[in-house]
Design an enzyme around this catalytic site. Sequence first.
Site, short mmCIF file in Angstrom:
data_model
loop_
_atom_site.label_atom_id
_atom_site.label_comp_id
_atom_site.label_asym_id
_atom_site.label_seq_id
_atom_site.Cartn_x
_atom_site.Cartn_y
_atom_site.Cartn_z
N ASN A 164 -14.72 -62.27 -4.50
CA ASN A 164 -13.74 -63.16 -5.24
C ASN A 164 -12.65 -64.00 -5.45
OD1 ASN A 164 -12.78 -61.06 -6.51
ND2 ASN A 164 -13.85 -61.36 -8.74
N ALA B 272 -13.39 -58.05 2.04
CA ALA B 272 -15.25 -57.82 2.03
C ALA B 272 -16.06 -58.88 2.92
CB ALA B 272 -15.46 -59.35 0.53
N GLU C 168 -8.34 -50.83 -9.30
CA GLU C 168 -9.46 -52.26 -10.00
C GLU C 168 -10.26 -52.58 -10.45
OE1 GLU C 168 -9.85 -56.28 -11.21
OE2 GLU C 168 -7.91 -56.11 -10.90
N CYS D 180 -13.42 -60.73 -13.13
CA CYS D 180 -13.51 -59.43 -13.65
C CYS D 180 -13.00 -58.91 -14.96
CB CYS D 180 -13.15 -57.85 -12.51
SG CYS D 180 -11.33 -58.69 -11.92
P1 ADP Z 1 -20.10 -56.23 -5.68
O1 ADP Z 1 -21.12 -55.89 -5.73
O2 ADP Z 1 -18.74 -56.91 -6.29
O3 ADP Z 1 -19.95 -56.87 -4.08
P2 ADP Z 1 -18.57 -54.45 -4.28
O4 ADP Z 1 -17.64 -52.92 -5.06
O5 ADP Z 1 -19.97 -53.48 -3.41
O6 ADP Z 1 -18.99 -55.96 -5.77
O7 ADP Z 1 -17.17 -54.94 -2.89
C1 ADP Z 1 -15.77 -54.82 -3.22
C2 ADP Z 1 -15.39 -54.07 -2.12
O8 ADP Z 1 -15.59 -53.31 -1.20
C3 ADP Z 1 -15.91 -55.11 -0.50
O9 ADP Z 1 -14.83 -55.54 0.02
C4 ADP Z 1 -17.13 -54.35 -0.47
O10 ADP Z 1 -16.63 -54.30 1.32
C5 ADP Z 1 -16.41 -52.84 -0.46
N1 ADP Z 1 -17.44 -51.67 -0.73
C6 ADP Z 1 -18.83 -52.00 -0.57
N2 ADP Z 1 -18.99 -50.75 -1.02
C7 ADP Z 1 -18.51 -50.07 0.26
C8 ADP Z 1 -18.31 -48.44 0.33
N3 ADP Z 1 -19.18 -47.67 0.11
N4 ADP Z 1 -17.10 -48.20 0.76
C9 ADP Z 1 -15.81 -48.62 0.80
N5 ADP Z 1 -15.86 -50.14 0.40
C10 ADP Z 1 -16.77 -50.39 0.34
#
Ligand code: ADP
Length: 480
Positions: free
Chosen positions: A150, A175, A248, A282
């Site tokens: 975001n 992301a 966060e 958020c």
């Molecule tokens: P959203 O559901 O809003 O996309 P996430 O928490 O999945 O929120 O995403 C935030 C960040 O966390 C992104 O960079 C995503 O790739 C990362 N992420 C998602 N799953 C994992 C995981 N199992 N371990 C580490 N990072 C992760």
Amino acid sequence: MAYRNFIDGDWVDSDSGRTFAVLNPADNALVGEVPDCGASEASRAIKAAAAARLGFQQLERSDRTHLLRELSEQMHVRRLELSDLLTAEQGKPRAESEGEIAYARSYLDGAAREADQLPLEQPLDPAETGKNVIVRPTSMGVVGIITPWNFPLAMLAKKIGPAFAQGCPVVVKPAEDTPLTTLLLARLCEEVGIPRGVFNVVTGDPSLIGAEFMSNRDVRMVSFTGSTATGRILIDGASRNFTRLLLELGGHAPFIVTEDADLDDAVSGLIASKFRNNGQTCVCPNRILVPEAFEKRFVALLEAGMRQLVCGRGDRAGVDLGPLINDRAIESVEAQVEDALSRGATRVLGGHRLKFEGLADRFYAPTLLTGCTSQMDCFKTETFGPVCPVRSYRSIDEAVEIANELPCGLAGYVWCGDTERGLSLAQRLECGIVGINDAAPVTASTPFGGVRESGWGQEGGEVVLHEYAPTRTYSIGGSL
Ligand code: ADP
């Protein structure tokens, strides 16, 4: 365009040669291809960061803060390129992308300014300790950074500002939806002379890269902004090496309008805060609580304000709301609205997708619901979309009870006439930050972190510098 990862100062592909596509959420156009990496590339990046650690720590702190300022300046110089790319990969309106770049820079400049003022040693009076004790902040070491889609640049800057100021090399996993601006920032880091190995970017499978962060002993801290569900995975993983976590996580901000509030002002504040990045923040208000006696007037004003919002692709002039980030996001917003309607909420405005010729099916109409209750998903789960669910309350105690009924607590808002009374009300909310007649309470110089399931630790202001360099104590024996 094919992008490469940045590891140990080199631009590299994934070991397998595989890539994944980054699409413009507004029209599905290909914006870039990035390497699809996993544990082995992350491990190499961590090794490079660990090797760079000593040299980076041994630089004068003022040299590191100088580099931060140079990076911020380059972001300003390249702001058009950065904001075009940000709008292309994220979808937000161009003005918001420009705003995010300025906001990101404020985290780099703020960290530099705060660090320059921080003593290199904490003075202790030997008369009090009874001995000669030295307390010095010591760089945490390699930090793994995981950022959300975001605010890809601002959340990154929020973390590399204090990391670089305190001598921590980083490995960044952006992301999947928005890795391109991070890779462009890597280019700027290279150009301003951030030492080799200090800033590394690995794109790819989040669970594989995240697992490497948590299992690699060289990673001393992981700084993460994202969902509470992923925060939980990281907390589980941290038990292995006792990796420190700065988290966060999600929120579900209440927005309480009090009886003495100026309703026009409350509505403008709500719209400004709620619809930033199309409700995909958020800290944006998701549970709007209004005194029963004023509900009708408030809803009428809010409806009129929301009708002015213009939806469309972010690179078109005059657009307020872009697309939602991906299909999962719009499906989840849609499901939340359907759930509310099926449980008795009233639809005042919106509640459907918007179709635009030649554009992707990811636009959702600004939606106003009334008669919402705690049983509805929109009052339980973070929304991340342009939906305003309104609920009336009879007494301020009832409003506080509703506001505090969730296990998360990131941001909250109080809109009031008397700010003293507003502050007393704000102090009853289980939130890390509360805006009192303030639609944008988070700034680079404001310490801020969530309570309960919304996170661990704080970012912003001076306080975040301590997260990246906890003190160590040296006690020298012998007579004073
Ligand atoms: P959203 O559901 O809003 O996309 P996430 O928490 O999945 O929120 O995403 C935030 C960040 O966390 C992104 O960079 C995503 O790739 C990362 N992420 C998602 N799953 C994992 C995981 N199992 N371990 C580490 N990072 C992760």
